[in-house]
Design a protein around this motif. Structure first.
Motif, PDB file in Angstrom:
ATOM      1  N   LEU A  36       0.824  -1.206   0.000  1.00  0.00           N
ATOM      2  CA  LEU A  36       0.000   0.000   0.000  1.00  0.00           C
ATOM      3  C   LEU A  36       0.861   1.260   0.000  1.00  0.00           C
ATOM      4  CD1 LEU A  36      -2.797   1.205   0.041  1.00  0.00           C
ATOM      5  CD2 LEU A  36      -2.762   1.038   2.537  1.00  0.00           C
ATOM      6  N   VAL A  37       1.926   1.249   0.787  1.00  0.00           N
ATOM      7  CA  VAL A  37       2.839   2.398   0.816  1.00  0.00           C
ATOM      8  C   VAL A  37       3.464   2.603  -0.560  1.00  0.00           C
ATOM      9  CG1 VAL A  37       5.011   3.263   1.786  1.00  0.00           C
ATOM     10  CG2 VAL A  37       3.306   2.202   3.281  1.00  0.00           C
ATOM     11  N   ASP A  38       3.918   1.523  -1.165  1.00  0.00           N
ATOM     12  CA  ASP A  38       4.522   1.613  -2.499  1.00  0.00           C
ATOM     13  C   ASP A  38       3.511   2.121  -3.530  1.00  0.00           C
ATOM     14  OD1 ASP A  38       6.842   0.650  -1.402  1.00  0.00           O
ATOM     15  OD2 ASP A  38       6.584  -1.396  -2.157  1.00  0.00           O
ATOM     16  N   TYR A  39       2.275   1.668  -3.420  1.00  0.00           N
ATOM     17  CA  TYR A  39       1.225   2.075  -4.357  1.00  0.00           C
ATOM     18  C   TYR A  39       0.935   3.573  -4.235  1.00  0.00           C
ATOM     19  CZ  TYR A  39      -3.330   2.180  -6.664  1.00  0.00           C
ATOM     20  OH  TYR A  39      -4.382   2.484  -7.488  1.00  0.00           O
ATOM     21  N   VAL A  40       0.817   4.041  -3.011  1.00  0.00           N
ATOM     22  CA  VAL A  40       0.547   5.465  -2.794  1.00  0.00           C
ATOM     23  C   VAL A  40       1.735   6.303  -3.254  1.00  0.00           C
ATOM     24  CG1 VAL A  40       0.144   7.227  -1.034  1.00  0.00           C
ATOM     25  CG2 VAL A  40      -1.109   5.063  -0.943  1.00  0.00           C
ATOM     26  N   ASP A  41       2.949   5.849  -2.989  1.00  0.00           N
ATOM     27  CA  ASP A  41       4.139   6.563  -3.468  1.00  0.00           C
ATOM     28  C   ASP A  41       4.136   6.658  -4.987  1.00  0.00           C
ATOM     29  OD1 ASP A  41       5.049   6.953  -0.900  1.00  0.00           O
ATOM     30  OD2 ASP A  41       6.505   5.296  -0.961  1.00  0.00           O
ATOM     31  N   PHE A  42       3.772   5.573  -5.637  1.00  0.00           N
ATOM     32  CA  PHE A  42       3.704   5.557  -7.098  1.00  0.00           C
ATOM     33  C   PHE A  42       2.671   6.562  -7.602  1.00  0.00           C
ATOM     34  CE2 PHE A  42       1.493   3.986 -10.874  1.00  0.00           C
ATOM     35  CZ  PHE A  42       2.538   3.993 -11.790  1.00  0.00           C
ATOM     36  N   LEU A  43       1.477   6.559  -6.995  1.00  0.00           N
ATOM     37  CA  LEU A  43       0.432   7.490  -7.420  1.00  0.00           C
ATOM     38  C   LEU A  43       0.863   8.939  -7.233  1.00  0.00           C
ATOM     39  CD1 LEU A  43      -2.834   5.805  -6.094  1.00  0.00           C
ATOM     40  CD2 LEU A  43      -2.017   5.917  -8.450  1.00  0.00           C
ATOM     41  N   GLU A  44       1.525   9.220  -6.112  1.00  0.00           N
ATOM     42  CA  GLU A  44       1.991  10.583  -5.866  1.00  0.00           C
ATOM     43  C   GLU A  44       3.051  10.999  -6.873  1.00  0.00           C
ATOM     44  OE1 GLU A  44       3.160  10.512  -1.766  1.00  0.00           O
ATOM     45  OE2 GLU A  44       1.112  10.960  -1.080  1.00  0.00           O
ATOM     46  N   LYS A  45       3.945  10.077  -7.215  1.00  0.00           N
ATOM     47  CA  LYS A  45       4.981  10.381  -8.202  1.00  0.00           C
ATOM     48  C   LYS A  45       4.353  10.661  -9.564  1.00  0.00           C
ATOM     49  CE  LYS A  45       9.012   8.457 -10.483  1.00  0.00           C
ATOM     50  NZ  LYS A  45       9.763   7.252 -10.800  1.00  0.00           N
ATOM     51  N   GLN A  46       3.374   9.847  -9.940  1.00  0.00           N
ATOM     52  CA  GLN A  46       2.710  10.042 -11.227  1.00  0.00           C
ATOM     53  C   GLN A  46       1.961  11.371 -11.274  1.00  0.00           C
ATOM     54  OE1 GLN A  46       2.937   8.127 -14.029  1.00  0.00           O
ATOM     55  NE2 GLN A  46       4.510   7.096 -12.866  1.00  0.00           N
ATOM     56  N   ALA A  47       1.387  11.786 -10.153  1.00  0.00           N
ATOM     57  CA  ALA A  47       0.635  13.034 -10.109  1.00  0.00           C
ATOM     58  C   ALA A  47       1.548  14.245 -10.283  1.00  0.00           C
ATOM     59  CB  ALA A  47      -0.128  13.135  -8.793  1.00  0.00           C
ATOM     60  N   GLN A  48       2.823  14.108  -9.903  1.00  0.00           N
ATOM     61  CA  GLN A  48       3.756  15.233 -10.001  1.00  0.00           C
ATOM     62  C   GLN A  48       4.332  15.388 -11.399  1.00  0.00           C
ATOM     63  OE1 GLN A  48       6.626  14.490  -6.948  1.00  0.00           O
ATOM     64  NE2 GLN A  48       5.183  14.903  -5.287  1.00  0.00           N
ATOM     65  N   PRO A  50       4.370  15.823 -15.349  1.00  0.00           N
ATOM     66  CA  PRO A  50       3.428  16.367 -16.339  1.00  0.00           C
ATOM     67  C   PRO A  50       2.998  15.274 -17.315  1.00  0.00           C
ATOM     68  CG  PRO A  50       5.662  17.070 -16.829  1.00  0.00           C
ATOM     69  CD  PRO A  50       5.711  16.344 -15.515  1.00  0.00           C
ATOM     70  N   ILE A  51       1.781  15.409 -17.788  1.00  0.00           N
ATOM     71  CA  ILE A  51       1.271  14.455 -18.770  1.00  0.00           C
ATOM     72  C   ILE A  51       1.953  14.743 -20.100  1.00  0.00           C
ATOM     73  CG2 ILE A  51      -0.781  13.697 -20.030  1.00  0.00           C
ATOM     74  CD1 ILE A  51      -2.407  14.465 -17.565  1.00  0.00           C
ATOM     75  N   LYS A  52       2.538  13.708 -20.679  1.00  0.00           N
ATOM     76  CA  LYS A  52       3.231  13.868 -21.950  1.00  0.00           C
ATOM     77  C   LYS A  52       2.262  13.577 -23.082  1.00  0.00           C
ATOM     78  CE  LYS A  52       7.591  12.435 -19.935  1.00  0.00           C
ATOM     79  NZ  LYS A  52       8.606  11.412 -19.859  1.00  0.00           N
ATOM     80  N   LYS A  53       2.046  14.554 -23.900  1.00  0.00           N
ATOM     81  CA  LYS A  53       1.201  14.373 -25.070  1.00  0.00           C
ATOM     82  C   LYS A  53       2.089  14.362 -26.306  1.00  0.00           C
ATOM     83  CE  LYS A  53      -2.917  16.504 -23.193  1.00  0.00           C
ATOM     84  NZ  LYS A  53      -3.946  17.514 -23.393  1.00  0.00           N
ATOM     85  N   GLU A  54       1.927  13.329 -27.078  1.00  0.00           N
ATOM     86  CA  GLU A  54       2.717  13.222 -28.295  1.00  0.00           C
ATOM     87  C   GLU A  54       2.201  14.255 -29.294  1.00  0.00           C
ATOM     88  OE1 GLU A  54       3.336  10.021 -31.829  1.00  0.00           O
ATOM     89  OE2 GLU A  54       3.196   9.244 -29.807  1.00  0.00           O
ATOM     90  N   LYS A  55       3.109  15.057 -29.768  1.00  0.00           N
ATOM     91  CA  LYS A  55       2.716  16.069 -30.742  1.00  0.00           C
ATOM     92  C   LYS A  55       2.595  15.404 -32.110  1.00  0.00           C
ATOM     93  CE  LYS A  55       3.868  20.573 -32.588  1.00  0.00           C
ATOM     94  NZ  LYS A  55       4.778  21.701 -32.599  1.00  0.00           N
ATOM     95  N   ILE A  56       1.423  15.514 -32.660  1.00  0.00           N
ATOM     96  CA  ILE A  56       1.162  14.925 -33.969  1.00  0.00           C
ATOM     97  C   ILE A  56       0.986  16.065 -34.966  1.00  0.00           C
ATOM     98  CG2 ILE A  56      -0.417  13.525 -35.326  1.00  0.00           C
ATOM     99  CD1 ILE A  56      -1.196  12.115 -32.723  1.00  0.00           C
TER     100      ILE A  56
END
Length: 66
Positions: free
Chosen positions: A18-30, A32-38
């Protein structure tokens, strides 16, 4: 999509998971979302025969005729 619907059925038997999962979610939230430029390379279509062919094909796909 609501997060509750994603994690609703998760069972945790190991608290570290659970700790690892929450750490992962927090890291992903920080991060930026990468959008492929088409790049869209549109060409203006001026040929009447080609335009009609496209219209006919579209109408046929919808079960209609011109």
């Amino acid at each position: 999509m609501a997060t509750s619907s994603i994690i609703d059925n998760i069972r945790v038997n190991n608290p570290q998971v659970l700790v690892d999962y929450v750490d992962f979610l927090e890291k992903q939230a920080q991060e930026p979302i990468k959008k492929e430029k088409i790049e869209k390379n549109y060409e203006l279509l001026t040929d009447p025969d080609r335009i009609m062919a496209i219209v006919r094909k579209n109408l046929e796909n919808q079960g209609m005729q011109l």
